[in-house]
Scaffold this motif. Structure first.
Motif, PDB file in Angstrom:
ATOM      1  N   THR A  29       6.669  95.243  66.473  1.00  0.00           N
ATOM      2  CA  THR A  29       6.495  93.850  66.870  1.00  0.00           C
ATOM      3  C   THR A  29       5.239  93.697  67.709  1.00  0.00           C
ATOM      4  O   THR A  29       4.450  92.777  67.496  1.00  0.00           O
ATOM      5  CB  THR A  29       7.726  93.363  67.663  1.00  0.00           C
ATOM      6  OG1 THR A  29       8.874  93.495  66.836  1.00  0.00           O
ATOM      7  CG2 THR A  29       7.576  91.929  68.088  1.00  0.00           C
ATOM      8  N   SER A  30       5.025  94.608  68.644  1.00  0.00           N
ATOM      9  CA  SER A  30       3.842  94.560  69.489  1.00  0.00           C
ATOM     10  C   SER A  30       2.581  94.707  68.656  1.00  0.00           C
ATOM     11  O   SER A  30       1.613  93.973  68.833  1.00  0.00           O
ATOM     12  CB  SER A  30       3.917  95.653  70.546  1.00  0.00           C
ATOM     13  OG  SER A  30       2.746  95.686  71.299  1.00  0.00           O
ATOM     14  N   GLN A  33       2.035  91.546  66.584  1.00  0.00           N
ATOM     15  CA  GLN A  33       1.554  90.449  67.420  1.00  0.00           C
ATOM     16  C   GLN A  33       0.089  90.662  67.789  1.00  0.00           C
ATOM     17  O   GLN A  33      -0.699  89.722  67.754  1.00  0.00           O
ATOM     18  CB  GLN A  33       2.396  90.327  68.685  1.00  0.00           C
ATOM     19  CG  GLN A  33       2.030  89.124  69.522  1.00  0.00           C
ATOM     20  CD  GLN A  33       2.943  88.969  70.716  1.00  0.00           C
ATOM     21  OE1 GLN A  33       3.497  89.937  71.213  1.00  0.00           O
ATOM     22  NE2 GLN A  33       3.108  87.749  71.161  1.00  0.00           N
ATOM     23  N   TYR A  37      -3.038  88.174  66.984  1.00  0.00           N
ATOM     24  CA  TYR A  37      -3.991  87.705  67.985  1.00  0.00           C
ATOM     25  C   TYR A  37      -5.418  88.003  67.551  1.00  0.00           C
ATOM     26  O   TYR A  37      -6.304  87.161  67.683  1.00  0.00           O
ATOM     27  CB  TYR A  37      -3.714  88.360  69.337  1.00  0.00           C
ATOM     28  CG  TYR A  37      -2.548  87.776  70.099  1.00  0.00           C
ATOM     29  CD1 TYR A  37      -1.754  86.776  69.572  1.00  0.00           C
ATOM     30  CD2 TYR A  37      -2.255  88.250  71.369  1.00  0.00           C
ATOM     31  CE1 TYR A  37      -0.683  86.257  70.285  1.00  0.00           C
ATOM     32  CE2 TYR A  37      -1.187  87.734  72.097  1.00  0.00           C
ATOM     33  CZ  TYR A  37      -0.413  86.738  71.548  1.00  0.00           C
ATOM     34  OH  TYR A  37       0.634  86.226  72.267  1.00  0.00           O
TER      35      TYR A  37
END
Length: 94
Positions: A29-30, A33, A37
């Motif tokens: 998930t990190s 994300q 970005y």
């Protein structure tokens, strides 16, 4: 007694597996994300290059990225290691 030990071992293995899955999920998930970005910041950089002669305010660029102005400044600086305004000025001078 042996059944109790086997039961505890199964529970420990299950617990470890669950923790590993959570860690892997959090890392994925990190990473996802962060990629999102980076894509959004790249959209802003492309927008700036295409619109160097127009108004490129922080609010305008934040809207292109889909962030609030405050969040956009922080994300932009952390990814590019450059302030938004510094990048715009640099690109205009090139």
């Amino acid at each position: 007694m042996r059944q109790a030990v086997e039961s505890i071992n199964r529970n420990l293995l299950s617990s470890r597996s669950l923790q590993e899955n959570r860690l892997t999920s959090a890392m994925t998930t990190s990473f996802t994300q962060e990629n999102l970005y980076i894509q959004r910041i790249n959209m802003v950089i492309s927008h700036v290059r295409e619109h160097l002669k127009t108004d490129l305010s922080l609010d305008t660029l934040a809207a292109v990225a889909g962030f609030s102005p405050f969040h956009f400044q922080r994300i932009f600086k952390s990814i590019t290691e450059e302030n938004v305004n510094d990048m715009v000025v640099r690109l205009r001078l090139e």
